[in-house]
Scaffold this motif. Structure first.
Motif, PDB file in Angstrom:
ATOM      1  N   ALA A  75      -8.232 -33.796  -4.857  1.00 25.33           N
ATOM      2  CA  ALA A  75      -9.594 -32.835  -3.439  1.00 25.33           C
ATOM      3  C   ALA A  75      -7.749 -32.654  -2.489  1.00 25.33           C
ATOM      4  N   GLU A  76      -6.885 -33.479  -2.347  1.00 27.09           N
ATOM      5  CA  GLU A  76      -6.135 -33.863  -1.733  1.00 27.09           C
ATOM      6  C   GLU A  76      -4.978 -31.864  -1.352  1.00 27.09           C
ATOM      7  N   VAL A 120     -11.190 -25.775   8.578  1.00 25.97           N
ATOM      8  CA  VAL A 120     -11.249 -27.467   6.950  1.00 25.97           C
ATOM      9  C   VAL A 120     -10.620 -27.543   6.397  1.00 25.97           C
ATOM     10  N   ASN A 121      -9.628 -26.935   5.807  1.00 25.57           N
ATOM     11  CA  ASN A 121      -8.285 -27.508   5.316  1.00 25.57           C
ATOM     12  C   ASN A 121      -7.321 -27.226   6.339  1.00 25.57           C
ATOM     13  N   ALA A 125     -14.049 -33.277  -2.065  1.00 27.88           N
ATOM     14  CA  ALA A 125     -14.172 -34.171  -1.355  1.00 27.88           C
ATOM     15  C   ALA A 125     -14.354 -35.196  -1.634  1.00 27.88           C
ATOM     16  N   GLY A 150     -11.458 -24.177  -1.207  1.00 23.89           N
ATOM     17  CA  GLY A 150     -11.285 -25.286  -1.646  1.00 23.89           C
ATOM     18  C   GLY A 150     -11.717 -25.987   0.082  1.00 23.89           C
ATOM     19  N   GLY A 151     -12.957 -24.278   0.682  1.00 26.88           N
ATOM     20  CA  GLY A 151     -13.260 -25.661   1.454  1.00 26.88           C
ATOM     21  C   GLY A 151     -14.534 -23.936   1.764  1.00 26.88           C
ATOM     22  N   ARG A 165     -14.487 -29.462   2.607  1.00 29.42           N
ATOM     23  CA  ARG A 165     -13.889 -29.334   1.514  1.00 29.42           C
ATOM     24  C   ARG A 165     -14.685 -29.571  -0.277  1.00 29.42           C
ATOM     25  N   THR A 166     -14.824 -28.314  -1.105  1.00 32.08           N
ATOM     26  CA  THR A 166     -15.054 -28.873  -2.186  1.00 32.08           C
ATOM     27  C   THR A 166     -14.109 -29.565  -1.940  1.00 32.08           C
ATOM     28  N   GLY A 171      -6.075 -29.691  -1.246  1.00 35.87           N
ATOM     29  CA  GLY A 171      -6.496 -27.898  -0.746  1.00 35.87           C
ATOM     30  C   GLY A 171      -7.393 -27.048  -1.070  1.00 35.87           C
ATOM     31  N   THR A 172      -7.291 -27.739  -2.724  1.00 34.72           N
ATOM     32  CA  THR A 172      -8.220 -26.848  -3.933  1.00 34.72           C
ATOM     33  C   THR A 172      -9.559 -27.483  -4.928  1.00 34.72           C
ATOM     34  N   ASP A 194     -13.270 -20.822   3.025  1.00 32.04           N
ATOM     35  CA  ASP A 194     -11.947 -20.712   3.290  1.00 32.04           C
ATOM     36  C   ASP A 194     -10.547 -20.474   2.198  1.00 32.04           C
TER      37      ASP A 194
END
Length: 246
Positions: free
Chosen positions: A97-98, A142-143, A92, A64-65, A89-90, A100-101, A38
């Protein structure tokens, strides 16, 4: 394995392919063979070093995903997951992780992002991909998909209500247009340029407005009159088109 690192902050030229150590899943983790990574606008902002505060230190692996296939499982993980098509999400379940990266996790592990051949993911963070859903489509959700659902549910959009989505031409905005339309709301999609305005209309917007026009705020007010209104601004760091409704 091969991965793509951001060697330093800057433009796309800072992304380089490097050989990284092979990953192995630990307790409660799985190894995913990455088919699709992603890519978010936010990832490019962070890569440029333009995020409002530092959350990564180069070199790091962006992304991030991921979407792919489970190829190995660590201790305590259901072996039935092997071969399953999944998205996740990578980072996660990790602090940071919040964003998105890979965020703060990347400061300690330069191979933890999604721009890689494989990724280690907590088994509990996996989302199975239904048969018939292409992995690129699943990765795109995913994000942005999770964010769109959280924002939409918090807003409590009602049937007949006017909803402004800006920008409506990106991934998150496009999903919010679809959700608001499906809920019976009347949707105004604001974006820049005919291509993105067409995307917003195709997603279900009842009206579209180009916010390059100086009077676009007034156009929205005129269109919606005195009706109940909700506004979603999906602009990330590095730019905005925030509405000025009173």
């Amino acid at each position: 394995m091969l991965c793509v690192q951001a060697a330093r902050f800057g433009g796309p030229d800072v992304l380089v392919t490097v050989e990284a150590p092979d990953l192995a899943p630990g307790p409660g983790q799985v190894l995913v063979e990455v088919i699709v990574a992603d890519t978010l606008h936010l990832d490019t902002v962070i890569r440029r070093g333009a995020f409002p505060f530092p959350i990564v230190t180069p070199p790091y692996v962006p992304g991030g995903g991921v979407a792919g296939t489970v190829v190995a499982a660590g201790p305590g993980v259901d072996r039935g997951l092997l071969g399953r098509r999944v998205v996740a999400r990578t980072g996660a379940g990790e602090r940071g992780a919040e964003t998105g990266t890979v965020a703060r996790r990347a400061q300690h592990d330069t191979h933890s992002g999604g721009y890689a051949e494989r990724a280690v993911i907590p088994a509990g963070a996996l989302v199975p991909v239904p048969a018939g859903v292409p992995l690129p489509d699943a990765a795109a959700l995913v994000n942005d998909g999770m964010t769109a659902m959280l924002v939409f549910e918090a807003a409590g959009v009602r049937p007949g209500q006017w909803v402004l989505v800006t920008p409506a031409g990106g991934g998150l905005g496009n999903l919010l247009v679809q959700l608001a339309h499906a809920a019976g709301a009347r949707v105004v999609g604001a974006a820049r340029g005919s291509r993105k305005l067409t995307r917003a209309r195709d997603a279900g917007a009842d009206a579209v407005i180009d916010y390059e026009r100086d009077d676009w705020h007034e156009q929205v007010r005129t269109l919606t009159e005195a009706a109940a209104r909700t506004s979603f601004s999906t602009a990330s760091a590095g730019g905005s088109a925030a509405p000025r409704w009173s």
